[in-house]
Enzyme design. Structure first.
Site, PDB file in Angstrom:
ATOM      1  N   GLU A  79      -3.955   0.994  -6.034  1.00 21.52           N
ATOM      2  CA  GLU A  79      -3.032  -0.032  -6.521  1.00 21.52           C
ATOM      3  C   GLU A  79      -2.915   0.119  -8.028  1.00 21.52           C
ATOM      4  O   GLU A  79      -3.852   0.590  -8.690  1.00 21.52           O
ATOM      5  CB  GLU A  79      -3.523  -1.439  -6.174  1.00 21.52           C
ATOM      6  CG  GLU A  79      -3.371  -1.836  -4.714  1.00 21.52           C
ATOM      7  CD  GLU A  79      -1.932  -2.023  -4.276  1.00 21.52           C
ATOM      8  OE1 GLU A  79      -1.021  -1.940  -5.139  1.00 21.52           O
ATOM      9  OE2 GLU A  79      -1.697  -2.248  -3.071  1.00 21.52           O
ATOM     10  N   CYS A 122       0.871  -1.182   0.000  1.00 24.63           N
ATOM     11  CA  CYS A 122       0.000   0.000   0.000  1.00 24.63           C
ATOM     12  C   CYS A 122       0.901   1.223   0.000  1.00 24.63           C
ATOM     13  O   CYS A 122       1.554   1.534   1.003  1.00 24.63           O
ATOM     14  CB  CYS A 122      -0.892  -0.001   1.239  1.00 24.63           C
ATOM     15  SG  CYS A 122      -1.933   1.461   1.395  1.00 24.63           S
TER      16      CYS A 122
END
Length: 347
Positions: free
Chosen positions: A127, A2
């Protein structure tokens, strides 16, 4: 992993969105510590600061460990034992911490065993999917939103009915410069093996790099899990880490490559797009209203002190179950029919 998040709620609404029940069953809102330092953003990267929840007992020893406070911390953990006077000289990337090695790495082990557990708050995280063409397509990932989510707050409404924040498990630490100075609070986001849906985003890259399994943040789904993770005085470390598991309870949609630059901080970062379309949003009445709303939301975006729901929600607020329609919610938001851009991958 992340590496980028968004958290666009203003400080007061962030408190309301984090309401909880303490050990006595009383409904409370966490108090801010240094709220003036918090800056909402649609595009947060490592080394920036972001909001986290932690037990008040970390700051006040005689406090009930079930009480929560909100604090703005720097993303990228600096361990308390770090000797340099300059945090930027930390040689390792500590923005993420793997769940399978966090009790082995010295950067995290000490803080974790001392109960320095926190919950990192975000609208969602980004992402990037590797494309066959060589480029990367960004996606925005977040909790499913329910029909209770409303744009307008009603007077006297105690319960938060806005965007459900993503709650990610983290570890924090407090570092004091060896030569003296202000204490620096920093955090890392714990990661786990990616769930089936999130793996879909990673899968093309994973085929080429089979040694590295795709990762995602460890998401705490529900207040019970948040309570156990934060209450370090009642829940020992070995019990708390059982909460660190992948979750399937997320949805996602593609967004513009505008988000690739961390300098870009507007609602365009999170707005859904149509993949393969010449225009990022089809020219339907609903999408025109959506784009107009996004344009107007610049005034109420992170540059302002307060905003209500994130300004990009109207296009894709939806029900968590695919059996339920979201058309009614879109009509509620836009006054027109439309289809949600956010969706889960078909099995």
């Amino acid at each position: 992993m992340c590496g980028r998040t968004a958290c666009s709620l203003g400080a007061d609404n962030l408190r309301r969105a984090c309401a909880y029940r303490d050990r006595g069953g009383r409904r409370r809102q966490p108090e801010w510590v240094r709220a003036e330092r918090y800056r909402p953003s649609y595009n947060k990267g490592p080394s920036s600061s972001g909001p986290v929840l932690l037990s008040r007992q970390h700051l006040q020893q005689d406090a009930d460990s079930s009480e929560r406070v909100l604090m703005d911390m720097r993303w990228g953990l600096i361990p308390s034992w770090f000797k340099s006077d300059d945090p930027s000289k930390m040689q390792f990337n500590t923005s993420n911490c793997r769940s399978d090695t966090m009790l082995k790495k010295s950067s995290y082990k000490g803080a974790l065993l001392k109960g320095k557990r926190c919950v990192v708050l975000a609208d969602g995280f980004y992402e990037w999917q590797q494309q066959q063409s060589g480029g990367k397509q960004p996606y925005f990932i977040y909790f499913p939103q329910t029909k209770d989510a409303t744009a307008e707050e009603k007077e006297g409404d105690e319960e938060w009915r806005g965007w459900r924040l993503l709650t990610m498990a983290g570890i924090f630490d407090c570092w004091e410069p060896p030569s003296g100075g202000e204490m620096l609070y920093t955090y890392t986001i714990i990661t786990v093996d990616a769930s089936k849906d999130v793996s879909f985003i990673h899968h093309r890259q994973a085929l080429a790099l089979t040694v590295l399994s795709p990762r995602m943040p460890a998401i705490l789904d529900g207040d019970e899990a948040i309570t156990k993770w934060l209450d370090f005085a009642e829940v020992p470390t070995q019990e708390a880490i059982k909460l660190i598991q992948p979750t399937e309870n997320v949805v996602f949609h593609p967004v513009s490559t505008f988000v690739n630059s961390v300098r870009n901080n507007t609602p365009e970062c999170v707005a859904p797009i149509e993949l393969g379309a010449k225009k990022e949003v089809k020219a339907t009445p609903s999408s025109k209203a959506m784009m107009a709303w996004l344009k107007n939301s610049q005034e109420g975006s992170p540059q302002k002190k307060e905003n209500h729901l994130p300004k990009w929600t109207s296009q894709f607020i939806h029900s968590p179950s695919p059996k339920k329609t979201s058309a009614g919610i879109l009509q509620q938001w836009l006054g027109k029919e439309g289809e949600p851009a956010a969706k889960k991958r078909k099995a």
